[in-house]
Enzyme design. Structure first.
Site, PDB file in Angstrom:
ATOM      1  N   LEU A   1      36.492  46.010  25.216  1.00 20.04           N
ATOM      2  CA  LEU A   1      36.831  45.557  23.860  1.00 20.04           C
ATOM      3  C   LEU A   1      38.336  45.484  23.669  1.00 20.04           C
ATOM      4  CD1 LEU A   1      34.287  47.519  21.605  1.00 20.04           C
ATOM      5  CD2 LEU A   1      34.252  45.094  22.155  1.00 20.04           C
TER       6      LEU A   1
ATOM      7  N   CYS B   1      36.987  35.871  39.190  1.00 22.19           N
ATOM      8  CA  CYS B   1      35.545  35.730  38.914  1.00 22.19           C
ATOM      9  C   CYS B   1      35.235  35.113  37.549  1.00 22.19           C
ATOM     10  CB  CYS B   1      34.880  37.090  39.009  1.00 22.19           C
ATOM     11  SG  CYS B   1      35.199  37.901  40.562  1.00 22.19           S
TER      12      CYS B   1
ATOM     13  N   THR C   1      28.351  34.910  44.647  1.00 22.57           N
ATOM     14  CA  THR C   1      27.834  34.409  43.361  1.00 22.57           C
ATOM     15  C   THR C   1      27.422  32.947  43.543  1.00 22.57           C
ATOM     16  OG1 THR C   1      29.318  35.905  42.221  1.00 22.57           O
ATOM     17  CG2 THR C   1      28.447  34.070  40.929  1.00 22.57           C
TER      18      THR C   1
ATOM     19  N   LYS D   1      45.184  41.951  36.112  1.00 19.92           N
ATOM     20  CA  LYS D   1      44.981  43.242  35.430  1.00 19.92           C
ATOM     21  C   LYS D   1      45.758  44.266  36.245  1.00 19.92           C
ATOM     22  CE  LYS D   1      40.704  44.489  37.886  1.00 19.92           C
ATOM     23  NZ  LYS D   1      39.322  44.953  37.788  1.00 19.92           N
TER      24      LYS D   1
ATOM     25  N   ASN E   1      28.577  38.336  34.082  1.00 20.05           N
ATOM     26  CA  ASN E   1      30.002  37.982  33.980  1.00 20.05           C
ATOM     27  C   ASN E   1      30.295  37.149  32.731  1.00 20.05           C
ATOM     28  OD1 ASN E   1      30.683  39.394  36.223  1.00 20.05           O
ATOM     29  ND2 ASN E   1      31.340  37.657  37.459  1.00 20.05           N
TER      30      ASN E   1
ATOM     31  N   LYS F   1      42.959  36.796  60.307  1.00 17.63           N
ATOM     32  CA  LYS F   1      42.491  37.862  59.421  1.00 17.63           C
ATOM     33  C   LYS F   1      41.688  38.905  60.215  1.00 17.63           C
ATOM     34  CE  LYS F   1      40.763  36.977  55.084  1.00 17.63           C
ATOM     35  NZ  LYS F   1      39.713  36.529  54.155  1.00 17.63           N
TER      36      LYS F   1
ATOM     37  N   LYS G   1      36.078  31.363  36.833  1.00 15.55           N
ATOM     38  CA  LYS G   1      35.310  30.488  37.745  1.00 15.55           C
ATOM     39  C   LYS G   1      33.816  30.498  37.366  1.00 15.55           C
ATOM     40  CE  LYS G   1      34.354  32.499  41.868  1.00 15.55           C
ATOM     41  NZ  LYS G   1      32.931  32.656  42.144  1.00 15.55           N
TER      42      LYS G   1
HETATM   43  C1  UGA Z   1      34.641  41.214  37.174  1.00 13.28           C
HETATM   44  C2  UGA Z   1      33.453  42.071  36.685  1.00 13.28           C
HETATM   45  O1  UGA Z   1      33.921  43.093  35.802  1.00 13.28           O
HETATM   46  C3  UGA Z   1      32.714  42.716  37.868  1.00 13.28           C
HETATM   47  O2  UGA Z   1      31.566  43.413  37.386  1.00 13.28           O
HETATM   48  C4  UGA Z   1      32.268  41.594  38.821  1.00 13.28           C
HETATM   49  O3  UGA Z   1      31.608  42.139  39.978  1.00 13.28           O
HETATM   50  C5  UGA Z   1      33.493  40.822  39.285  1.00 13.28           C
HETATM   51  O4  UGA Z   1      34.157  40.250  38.137  1.00 13.28           O
HETATM   52  C6  UGA Z   1      32.998  39.710  40.204  1.00 13.28           C
HETATM   53  O5  UGA Z   1      32.238  38.854  39.762  1.00 13.28           O
HETATM   54  O6  UGA Z   1      33.271  39.801  41.421  1.00 13.28           O
HETATM   55  P1  UGA Z   1      37.159  41.766  37.970  1.00 13.28           P
HETATM   56  O7  UGA Z   1      37.336  40.298  38.138  1.00 13.28           O
HETATM   57  O8  UGA Z   1      37.644  42.711  39.015  1.00 13.28           O
HETATM   58  O9  UGA Z   1      35.583  42.108  37.796  1.00 13.28           O
HETATM   59  O10 UGA Z   1      37.905  42.124  36.611  1.00 13.28           O
HETATM   60  P2  UGA Z   1      37.603  42.873  35.226  1.00 13.28           P
HETATM   61  O11 UGA Z   1      38.035  44.271  35.317  1.00 13.28           O
HETATM   62  O12 UGA Z   1      36.224  42.635  34.773  1.00 13.28           O
HETATM   63  O13 UGA Z   1      38.621  42.089  34.266  1.00 13.28           O
HETATM   64  C7  UGA Z   1      38.468  40.674  34.031  1.00 13.28           C
HETATM   65  C8  UGA Z   1      39.468  40.186  33.004  1.00 13.28           C
HETATM   66  O14 UGA Z   1      39.172  40.717  31.719  1.00 13.28           O
HETATM   67  C9  UGA Z   1      40.904  40.600  33.292  1.00 13.28           C
HETATM   68  O15 UGA Z   1      41.755  39.523  32.970  1.00 13.28           O
HETATM   69  C10 UGA Z   1      41.139  41.780  32.365  1.00 13.28           C
HETATM   70  O16 UGA Z   1      42.490  41.982  32.039  1.00 13.28           O
HETATM   71  C11 UGA Z   1      40.330  41.327  31.169  1.00 13.28           C
HETATM   72  N1  UGA Z   1      39.916  42.442  30.284  1.00 13.28           N
HETATM   73  C12 UGA Z   1      39.007  43.345  30.679  1.00 13.28           C
HETATM   74  C13 UGA Z   1      40.442  42.508  28.992  1.00 13.28           C
HETATM   75  O17 UGA Z   1      41.279  41.668  28.586  1.00 13.28           O
HETATM   76  N2  UGA Z   1      40.021  43.490  28.154  1.00 13.28           N
HETATM   77  C14 UGA Z   1      39.095  44.415  28.545  1.00 13.28           C
HETATM   78  O18 UGA Z   1      38.728  45.283  27.696  1.00 13.28           O
HETATM   79  C15 UGA Z   1      38.582  44.343  29.843  1.00 13.28           C
END
Ligand code: UGA
Length: 424
Positions: A243, A253, A119, A314, A201, A41, A256
Protein backbone atom coordinates in the site's frame (compact mmCIF):
# COMPACT_ATOMS: atom_id res chain seq x y z
CA UNK A 1 3.64 -34.65 0.76
CA UNK A 2 5.37 -37.81 -0.47
CA UNK A 3 8.56 -39.43 0.88
CA UNK A 4 11.66 -37.37 0.20
CA UNK A 5 13.54 -38.76 -2.77
CA UNK A 6 16.40 -37.26 -4.74
CA UNK A 7 15.40 -36.29 -8.29
CA UNK A 8 17.50 -35.39 -11.30
CA UNK A 9 16.38 -31.95 -12.40
CA UNK A 10 17.40 -29.91 -15.44
CA UNK A 11 16.49 -26.22 -15.40
CA UNK A 12 16.39 -24.36 -18.73
CA UNK A 13 17.35 -20.70 -18.33
CA UNK A 14 19.87 -19.20 -15.88
CA UNK A 15 18.03 -15.91 -15.44
CA UNK A 16 16.43 -14.80 -12.23
CA UNK A 17 13.80 -17.50 -11.84
CA UNK A 18 15.90 -20.33 -13.27
CA UNK A 19 19.02 -19.67 -11.26
CA UNK A 20 17.26 -19.09 -7.95
CA UNK A 21 15.00 -22.14 -8.42
CA UNK A 22 17.85 -24.37 -9.63
CA UNK A 23 20.14 -23.39 -6.75
CA UNK A 24 17.30 -23.85 -4.24
CA UNK A 25 16.27 -27.26 -5.62
CA UNK A 26 19.92 -28.39 -5.26
CA UNK A 27 20.03 -26.90 -1.76
CA UNK A 28 17.02 -28.97 -0.69
CA UNK A 29 18.66 -32.18 -1.91
CA UNK A 30 18.07 -32.71 -5.61
CA UNK A 31 20.74 -33.08 -8.30
CA UNK A 32 20.33 -30.06 -10.56
CA UNK A 33 21.77 -29.01 -13.87
CA UNK A 34 21.11 -25.42 -14.96
CA UNK A 35 21.30 -24.88 -18.70
CA UNK A 36 21.66 -21.66 -20.65
CA UNK A 37 22.40 -20.92 -24.29
CA UNK A 38 24.76 -18.10 -23.20
CA UNK A 39 28.16 -19.85 -22.87
CA UNK A 40 29.71 -16.77 -21.23
CA UNK A 41 27.07 -16.76 -18.49
CA UNK A 42 27.51 -20.52 -17.92
CA UNK A 43 31.26 -20.03 -17.62
CA UNK A 44 30.81 -17.27 -15.04
CA UNK A 45 28.34 -19.33 -13.02
CA UNK A 46 30.80 -22.24 -12.98
CA UNK A 47 33.26 -19.82 -11.39
CA UNK A 48 30.66 -18.75 -8.83
CA UNK A 49 29.90 -15.37 -10.41
CA UNK A 50 26.21 -14.39 -10.39
CA UNK A 51 25.07 -11.86 -13.02
CA UNK A 52 22.74 -10.05 -10.58
CA UNK A 53 22.49 -9.24 -6.89
CA UNK A 54 20.44 -11.64 -4.77
CA UNK A 55 21.13 -12.13 -1.06
CA UNK A 56 21.91 -15.72 -0.07
CA UNK A 57 22.35 -17.05 -3.58
CA UNK A 58 26.12 -16.98 -3.86
CA UNK A 59 26.79 -19.54 -1.13
CA UNK A 60 24.42 -21.96 -2.86
CA UNK A 61 26.51 -22.08 -6.04
CA UNK A 62 29.22 -24.05 -4.23
CA UNK A 63 26.93 -27.11 -4.02
CA UNK A 64 28.49 -30.13 -5.83
CA UNK A 65 24.96 -31.24 -6.79
CA UNK A 66 24.49 -28.05 -8.82
CA UNK A 67 26.10 -27.82 -12.26
CA UNK A 68 25.94 -25.44 -15.21
CA UNK A 69 26.09 -26.25 -18.90
CA UNK A 70 24.99 -25.20 -22.35
CA UNK A 71 24.05 -28.82 -23.14
CA UNK A 72 21.12 -30.37 -21.27
CA UNK A 73 21.35 -33.81 -19.65
CA UNK A 74 18.52 -36.26 -19.45
CA UNK A 75 16.59 -35.80 -16.20
CA UNK A 76 13.48 -36.88 -14.28
CA UNK A 77 12.09 -33.36 -14.52
CA UNK A 78 12.88 -30.62 -17.02
CA UNK A 79 11.95 -27.17 -15.75
CA UNK A 80 11.53 -24.33 -18.23
CA UNK A 81 12.47 -21.00 -16.63
CA UNK A 82 13.46 -18.92 -19.65
CA UNK A 83 12.33 -15.35 -20.24
CA UNK A 84 8.99 -14.38 -21.73
CA UNK A 85 9.79 -10.78 -22.66
CA UNK A 86 7.32 -8.23 -23.88
CA UNK A 87 6.78 -8.73 -27.59
CA UNK A 88 4.77 -6.82 -30.14
CA UNK A 89 1.63 -5.04 -28.88
CA UNK A 90 2.48 -6.19 -25.33
CA UNK A 91 2.10 -9.91 -26.12
CA UNK A 92 4.34 -12.35 -24.22
CA UNK A 93 7.13 -13.47 -26.55
CA UNK A 94 7.21 -17.26 -26.20
CA UNK A 95 10.09 -18.00 -28.58
CA UNK A 96 12.49 -18.99 -25.78
CA UNK A 97 9.83 -21.30 -24.30
CA UNK A 98 9.42 -23.15 -27.59
CA UNK A 99 13.20 -23.34 -28.09
CA UNK A 100 13.61 -24.94 -24.64
CA UNK A 101 10.76 -27.35 -25.40
CA UNK A 102 12.49 -28.33 -28.66
CA UNK A 103 15.73 -29.00 -26.74
CA UNK A 104 13.81 -31.24 -24.32
CA UNK A 105 12.11 -33.05 -27.20
CA UNK A 106 15.56 -33.74 -28.71
CA UNK A 107 16.90 -35.39 -25.52
CA UNK A 108 17.88 -39.07 -25.86
CA UNK A 109 15.37 -40.01 -23.18
CA UNK A 110 12.34 -37.82 -22.41
CA UNK A 111 11.85 -36.56 -18.85
CA UNK A 112 8.88 -37.82 -16.82
CA UNK A 113 7.39 -34.33 -17.03
CA UNK A 114 8.14 -30.83 -18.28
CA UNK A 115 7.45 -28.07 -15.75
CA UNK A 116 6.90 -24.48 -16.89
CA UNK A 117 7.99 -21.94 -14.28
CA UNK A 118 8.13 -18.99 -16.67
CA UNK A 119 5.12 -16.66 -16.79
CA UNK A 120 3.15 -17.85 -19.84
CA UNK A 121 -0.33 -17.20 -21.23
CA UNK A 122 -3.06 -19.68 -20.30
CA UNK A 123 -2.95 -22.65 -22.66
CA UNK A 124 0.84 -22.71 -23.16
CA UNK A 125 1.53 -25.87 -21.11
CA UNK A 126 -1.07 -27.76 -23.10
CA UNK A 127 0.49 -26.54 -26.36
CA UNK A 128 3.94 -27.75 -25.24
CA UNK A 129 2.41 -31.10 -24.26
CA UNK A 130 0.90 -31.51 -27.72
CA UNK A 131 4.18 -30.53 -29.41
CA UNK A 132 6.46 -32.77 -27.34
CA UNK A 133 4.16 -35.63 -26.32
CA UNK A 134 5.50 -35.16 -22.75
CA UNK A 135 3.17 -34.32 -19.84
CA UNK A 136 3.60 -30.59 -19.19
CA UNK A 137 2.85 -29.02 -15.84
CA UNK A 138 2.45 -25.36 -14.90
CA UNK A 139 4.20 -24.31 -11.67
CA UNK A 140 4.50 -20.52 -11.66
CA UNK A 141 7.05 -18.74 -9.54
CA UNK A 142 6.25 -15.98 -7.05
CA UNK A 143 9.79 -14.94 -6.10
CA UNK A 144 10.46 -11.28 -5.34
CA UNK A 145 13.84 -9.82 -6.18
CA UNK A 146 15.85 -9.17 -3.06
CA UNK A 147 14.10 -11.91 -1.06
CA UNK A 148 13.98 -14.63 -3.71
CA UNK A 149 15.78 -17.37 -1.76
CA UNK A 150 13.54 -16.92 1.29
CA UNK A 151 10.47 -16.76 -0.98
CA UNK A 152 11.48 -20.11 -2.49
CA UNK A 153 12.24 -21.81 0.81
CA UNK A 154 9.15 -20.50 2.65
CA UNK A 155 6.56 -19.89 -0.05
CA UNK A 156 3.13 -18.74 1.01
CA UNK A 157 1.67 -21.09 -1.58
CA UNK A 158 2.66 -23.58 -4.22
CA UNK A 159 0.55 -23.61 -7.37
CA UNK A 160 0.68 -26.85 -9.36
CA UNK A 161 -1.30 -27.08 -12.58
CA UNK A 162 -1.38 -30.65 -13.88
CA UNK A 163 -3.78 -32.99 -15.64
CA UNK A 164 -2.84 -36.31 -14.01
CA UNK A 165 -2.40 -37.80 -10.52
CA UNK A 166 1.09 -38.91 -11.63
CA UNK A 167 1.99 -35.31 -12.49
CA UNK A 168 0.82 -34.00 -9.10
CA UNK A 169 2.69 -36.82 -7.31
CA UNK A 170 5.96 -36.01 -9.10
CA UNK A 171 5.65 -32.34 -8.19
CA UNK A 172 4.92 -33.21 -4.57
CA UNK A 173 8.07 -35.34 -4.58
CA UNK A 174 10.07 -32.43 -6.03
CA UNK A 175 8.93 -30.07 -3.27
CA UNK A 176 8.74 -32.67 -0.43
CA UNK A 177 11.88 -31.34 1.34
CA UNK A 178 10.12 -28.01 1.95
CA UNK A 179 7.56 -29.82 4.17
CA UNK A 180 4.75 -27.51 3.12
CA UNK A 181 1.37 -27.94 4.81
CA UNK A 182 -1.26 -29.35 2.46
CA UNK A 183 -3.31 -26.16 2.80
CA UNK A 184 -0.55 -24.21 1.03
CA UNK A 185 -0.53 -26.46 -2.00
CA UNK A 186 -3.09 -25.49 -4.63
CA UNK A 187 -3.66 -28.14 -7.27
CA UNK A 188 -5.36 -26.87 -10.42
CA UNK A 189 -5.54 -27.41 -14.15
CA UNK A 190 -2.48 -26.12 -16.07
CA UNK A 191 -4.60 -23.32 -17.53
CA UNK A 192 -5.85 -22.08 -14.15
CA UNK A 193 -2.32 -22.22 -12.80
CA UNK A 194 -1.00 -20.15 -15.71
CA UNK A 195 -3.72 -17.53 -15.23
CA UNK A 196 -3.13 -17.50 -11.45
CA UNK A 197 0.34 -16.06 -12.02
CA UNK A 198 -1.00 -13.19 -14.15
CA UNK A 199 -3.91 -12.69 -11.74
CA UNK A 200 -1.55 -12.34 -8.77
CA UNK A 201 0.80 -9.86 -10.42
CA UNK A 202 -1.96 -7.82 -12.03
CA UNK A 203 -4.02 -7.73 -8.82
CA UNK A 204 -1.00 -6.33 -6.96
CA UNK A 205 -0.35 -3.83 -9.75
CA UNK A 206 -3.98 -2.74 -9.54
CA UNK A 207 -3.70 -2.29 -5.78
CA UNK A 208 -0.64 -0.09 -6.22
CA UNK A 209 -2.11 1.93 -9.08
CA UNK A 210 -5.16 2.61 -6.94
CA UNK A 211 -2.98 3.75 -4.03
CA UNK A 212 -0.95 6.00 -6.33
CA UNK A 213 -4.11 7.58 -7.78
CA UNK A 214 -5.56 8.01 -4.33
CA UNK A 215 -2.33 9.64 -3.16
CA UNK A 216 -2.66 12.41 -5.73
CA UNK A 217 -6.33 12.77 -4.81
CA UNK A 218 -5.24 13.19 -1.18
CA UNK A 219 -3.24 16.23 -2.28
CA UNK A 220 -6.37 17.68 -3.88
CA UNK A 221 -8.66 17.24 -0.88
CA UNK A 222 -6.11 17.86 1.86
CA UNK A 223 -5.75 14.26 3.14
CA UNK A 224 -2.64 12.20 3.87
CA UNK A 225 -2.12 8.94 1.93
CA UNK A 226 -0.05 7.30 4.66
CA UNK A 227 -2.89 7.87 7.14
CA UNK A 228 -5.50 6.62 4.66
CA UNK A 229 -3.56 3.44 3.77
CA UNK A 230 -2.95 2.73 7.45
CA UNK A 231 -6.69 3.04 7.98
CA UNK A 232 -7.70 0.74 5.16
CA UNK A 233 -4.80 -1.70 5.64
CA UNK A 234 -6.08 -2.79 9.06
CA UNK A 235 -9.07 -4.36 7.32
CA UNK A 236 -7.81 -7.92 6.73
CA UNK A 237 -9.83 -8.07 3.51
CA UNK A 238 -7.58 -5.31 2.18
CA UNK A 239 -4.34 -6.09 4.03
CA UNK A 240 -1.54 -3.77 5.09
CA UNK A 241 1.04 -4.85 2.52
CA UNK A 242 1.61 -3.31 -0.88
CA UNK A 243 0.00 0.00 0.00
CA UNK A 244 3.03 2.26 -0.22
CA UNK A 245 2.56 5.08 -2.71
CA UNK A 246 5.52 5.52 -5.04
CA UNK A 247 6.72 6.99 -8.32
CA UNK A 248 4.99 4.34 -10.46
CA UNK A 249 5.10 0.58 -10.84
CA UNK A 250 8.33 -0.91 -12.15
CA UNK A 251 10.46 -4.01 -12.41
CA UNK A 252 10.85 -6.82 -14.88
CA UNK A 253 7.47 -8.40 -14.08
CA UNK A 254 4.52 -6.13 -13.29
CA UNK A 255 4.69 -3.78 -16.31
CA UNK A 256 5.29 -6.70 -18.69
CA UNK A 257 2.65 -8.98 -17.18
CA UNK A 258 -0.12 -6.39 -17.12
CA UNK A 259 0.48 -5.60 -20.79
CA UNK A 260 0.53 -9.31 -21.61
CA UNK A 261 -2.81 -9.88 -19.84
CA UNK A 262 -4.32 -6.86 -21.57
CA UNK A 263 -3.14 -8.24 -24.91
CA UNK A 264 -4.37 -11.78 -24.21
CA UNK A 265 -7.79 -10.58 -23.14
CA UNK A 266 -8.13 -8.50 -26.32
CA UNK A 267 -7.01 -11.47 -28.42
CA UNK A 268 -9.62 -13.61 -26.68
CA UNK A 269 -12.26 -11.02 -27.56
CA UNK A 270 -12.78 -10.36 -23.88
CA UNK A 271 -10.89 -7.16 -23.06
CA UNK A 272 -10.45 -6.65 -19.31
CA UNK A 273 -11.44 -3.04 -18.64
CA UNK A 274 -9.73 -2.72 -15.27
CA UNK A 275 -6.46 -4.01 -16.67
CA UNK A 276 -6.48 -1.44 -19.46
CA UNK A 277 -7.31 1.30 -16.98
CA UNK A 278 -4.44 0.37 -14.67
CA UNK A 279 -1.91 0.68 -17.51
CA UNK A 280 -3.27 4.14 -18.31
CA UNK A 281 -3.33 5.10 -14.63
CA UNK A 282 0.34 4.19 -14.15
CA UNK A 283 1.39 6.14 -17.28
CA UNK A 284 -0.50 9.19 -16.00
CA UNK A 285 1.06 8.78 -12.57
CA UNK A 286 4.57 8.84 -14.02
CA UNK A 287 3.71 12.05 -15.93
CA UNK A 288 2.47 13.58 -12.67
CA UNK A 289 5.77 12.68 -10.96
CA UNK A 290 7.70 14.54 -13.66
CA UNK A 291 5.47 17.59 -13.17
CA UNK A 292 6.23 17.58 -9.43
CA UNK A 293 9.95 17.91 -10.20
CA UNK A 294 9.41 20.69 -12.73
CA UNK A 295 7.03 22.57 -10.42
CA UNK A 296 9.39 22.59 -7.47
CA UNK A 297 12.01 24.12 -9.78
CA UNK A 298 9.61 26.98 -10.60
CA UNK A 299 8.61 25.48 -13.93
CA UNK A 300 12.02 25.48 -15.63
CA UNK A 301 14.72 22.81 -15.35
CA UNK A 302 16.61 23.68 -18.51
CA UNK A 303 20.34 23.87 -17.76
CA UNK A 304 19.74 22.92 -14.10
CA UNK A 305 21.26 19.96 -12.28
CA UNK A 306 18.81 17.45 -10.86
CA UNK A 307 20.26 14.86 -8.47
CA UNK A 308 18.43 11.56 -8.47
CA UNK A 309 18.59 9.36 -5.38
CA UNK A 310 18.03 5.79 -6.58
CA UNK A 311 17.89 4.34 -10.08
CA UNK A 312 16.81 0.74 -9.42
CA UNK A 313 13.12 -0.19 -9.55
CA UNK A 314 13.09 -0.82 -5.80
CA UNK A 315 15.66 -1.07 -3.01
CA UNK A 316 17.94 -4.09 -2.47
CA UNK A 317 18.24 -5.02 -6.12
CA UNK A 318 20.58 -3.91 -8.91
CA UNK A 319 17.79 -4.24 -11.48
CA UNK A 320 17.03 -1.11 -13.49
CA UNK A 321 14.32 -2.57 -15.68
CA UNK A 322 11.24 -0.34 -15.91
CA UNK A 323 12.43 1.66 -12.93
CA UNK A 324 11.02 5.12 -12.25
CA UNK A 325 14.49 6.44 -13.12
CA UNK A 326 14.34 4.82 -16.56
CA UNK A 327 11.28 6.98 -17.33
CA UNK A 328 12.07 10.15 -15.39
CA UNK A 329 15.79 10.62 -16.22
CA UNK A 330 15.37 10.70 -20.04
CA UNK A 331 12.31 12.96 -19.65
CA UNK A 332 14.28 15.42 -17.50
CA UNK A 333 17.19 15.32 -19.96
CA UNK A 334 14.83 16.06 -22.81
CA UNK A 335 13.81 19.22 -20.95
CA UNK A 336 17.46 20.27 -20.73
CA UNK A 337 18.34 19.12 -17.20
CA UNK A 338 21.75 17.70 -16.28
CA UNK A 339 21.51 14.54 -14.23
CA UNK A 340 23.57 13.25 -11.31
CA UNK A 341 22.61 9.84 -9.89
CA UNK A 342 23.48 8.23 -6.57
CA UNK A 343 22.59 4.55 -6.23
CA UNK A 344 24.42 1.97 -4.11
CA UNK A 345 24.09 -0.74 -6.76
CA UNK A 346 23.04 0.63 -10.13
CA UNK A 347 26.13 2.45 -11.38
CA UNK A 348 27.76 -0.49 -13.16
CA UNK A 349 24.73 -1.45 -15.28
CA UNK A 350 23.40 2.11 -15.31
CA UNK A 351 26.42 3.43 -17.18
CA UNK A 352 25.45 1.25 -20.14
CA UNK A 353 21.76 2.18 -19.98
CA UNK A 354 21.63 5.93 -19.34
CA UNK A 355 23.53 8.48 -21.39
CA UNK A 356 25.11 11.71 -20.10
CA UNK A 357 24.59 10.82 -16.47
CA UNK A 358 27.15 11.60 -13.78
CA UNK A 359 27.24 8.69 -11.29
CA UNK A 360 28.38 9.71 -7.83
CA UNK A 361 28.77 7.90 -4.51
CA UNK A 362 28.32 10.57 -1.88
CA UNK A 363 24.74 11.88 -1.57
CA UNK A 364 25.81 15.14 0.09
CA UNK A 365 28.39 16.00 -2.60
CA UNK A 366 25.97 14.93 -5.32
CA UNK A 367 23.34 17.33 -3.97
CA UNK A 368 25.65 20.33 -3.63
CA UNK A 369 25.21 21.73 -7.16
CA UNK A 370 21.64 20.55 -7.69
CA UNK A 371 18.53 22.63 -8.17
CA UNK A 372 16.61 19.75 -6.62
CA UNK A 373 17.13 16.28 -5.17
CA UNK A 374 14.60 13.64 -6.21
CA UNK A 375 14.20 10.35 -4.29
CA UNK A 376 13.14 7.57 -6.65
CA UNK A 377 14.27 4.45 -4.73
CA UNK A 378 13.80 3.78 -1.03
CA UNK A 379 17.38 2.70 -0.25
CA UNK A 380 18.42 2.73 3.44
CA UNK A 381 21.35 4.94 2.42
CA UNK A 382 18.89 7.77 1.70
CA UNK A 383 16.60 7.10 4.65
CA UNK A 384 19.48 7.57 7.05
CA UNK A 385 20.74 10.91 5.68
CA UNK A 386 21.11 13.95 7.90
CA UNK A 387 18.56 16.27 6.25
CA UNK A 388 19.96 19.43 7.81
CA UNK A 389 23.41 18.61 6.49
CA UNK A 390 21.92 17.81 3.06
CA UNK A 391 20.04 21.13 2.96
CA UNK A 392 23.17 23.02 3.99
CA UNK A 393 25.03 21.50 1.04
CA UNK A 394 22.52 22.98 -1.42
CA UNK A 395 22.13 26.57 -2.61
CA UNK A 396 18.39 26.14 -3.04
CA UNK A 397 17.37 23.16 -0.91
CA UNK A 398 14.55 21.47 -2.79
CA UNK A 399 13.57 17.85 -2.15
CA UNK A 400 11.05 15.77 -4.07
CA UNK A 401 10.53 12.58 -2.08
CA UNK A 402 8.66 10.20 -4.38
CA UNK A 403 8.86 7.30 -1.88
CA UNK A 404 7.67 9.26 1.18
CA UNK A 405 10.77 8.18 3.10
CA UNK A 406 11.13 11.44 5.04
CA UNK A 407 8.91 13.05 7.62
CA UNK A 408 7.48 16.09 5.83
CA UNK A 409 7.67 18.42 8.80
CA UNK A 410 11.27 17.41 9.61
CA UNK A 411 12.32 17.93 5.99
CA UNK A 412 10.80 21.43 5.99
CA UNK A 413 12.37 22.22 9.36
CA UNK A 414 15.74 21.19 7.91
CA UNK A 415 15.29 23.97 5.38
CA UNK A 416 13.85 22.16 2.38
CA UNK A 417 11.18 23.19 0.01
CA UNK A 418 9.70 19.71 0.19
CA UNK A 419 7.22 17.72 -1.89
CA UNK A 420 6.24 14.06 -1.57
CA UNK A 421 3.27 11.94 -2.68
CA UNK A 422 -0.18 12.28 -1.23
CA UNK A 423 0.82 14.34 1.79
CA UNK A 424 0.43 18.01 2.66
C1 UGA B 1 6.90 -9.15 -8.34
C2 UGA B 1 5.96 -9.91 -7.38
O1 UGA B 1 5.89 -9.22 -6.12
C3 UGA B 1 6.44 -11.35 -7.14
O2 UGA B 1 5.49 -12.04 -6.33
C4 UGA B 1 6.56 -12.04 -8.51
O3 UGA B 1 7.05 -13.38 -8.36
C5 UGA B 1 7.53 -11.26 -9.38
O4 UGA B 1 7.04 -9.92 -9.56
C6 UGA B 1 7.59 -11.97 -10.73
O5 UGA B 1 6.57 -12.07 -11.41
O6 UGA B 1 8.65 -12.56 -11.03
P1 UGA B 1 9.28 -7.91 -8.05
O7 UGA B 1 9.18 -7.57 -9.49
O8 UGA B 1 10.56 -8.42 -7.48
O9 UGA B 1 8.18 -9.04 -7.68
O10 UGA B 1 8.91 -6.57 -7.28
P2 UGA B 1 7.90 -6.08 -6.13
O11 UGA B 1 8.58 -6.12 -4.83
O12 UGA B 1 6.60 -6.76 -6.22
O13 UGA B 1 7.73 -4.54 -6.56
C7 UGA B 1 7.14 -4.20 -7.83
C8 UGA B 1 6.97 -2.70 -7.97
O14 UGA B 1 5.99 -2.22 -7.06
C9 UGA B 1 8.24 -1.91 -7.66
O15 UGA B 1 8.33 -0.84 -8.57
C10 UGA B 1 8.01 -1.40 -6.24
O16 UGA B 1 8.74 -0.24 -5.94
C11 UGA B 1 6.52 -1.14 -6.30
N1 UGA B 1 5.88 -1.13 -4.97
C12 UGA B 1 5.75 -2.25 -4.24
C13 UGA B 1 5.34 0.07 -4.49
O17 UGA B 1 5.42 1.13 -5.16
N2 UGA B 1 4.69 0.08 -3.30
C14 UGA B 1 4.56 -1.06 -2.55
O18 UGA B 1 3.91 -0.98 -1.46
C15 UGA B 1 5.11 -2.25 -3.03
Amino acid sequence: MEAKEVMQVTVFGCGYVGLVSGACFADIGHVVQCVDIDAGKVDQLRRGIIPFHEPGLERMLANPDLSFSTIPHIADICIIAVGTPQGQMGAADLSQIFEAAAQIFALEKPPKVIVIKSTVPPGTARKIQVKTGIETISNPEFLRQGSAVADFMQPDRLIIGADTARGFALMEQLYAPLNLPAAQIVETSPTSSELTKYAANVFLTTKLAFVNELALYCETVGADIDEVTKGIGLDPRIGAQFLQAGPGIGGSCFPKDIRALAYQSRENDHPLAIVQAVIKSNDQHQDAMLKKIINICDGDISGQIITIFGATFKANTDDLRNSAASVIIPALQQLGAKIIVVDPMAAEDGKGIFTNVDWQDDPYDAASQAAAVVVLTEWDLFKSLDLEKLAQHMKTPRLVDLRNIYHAEKARKAGFLYDSIGRQ
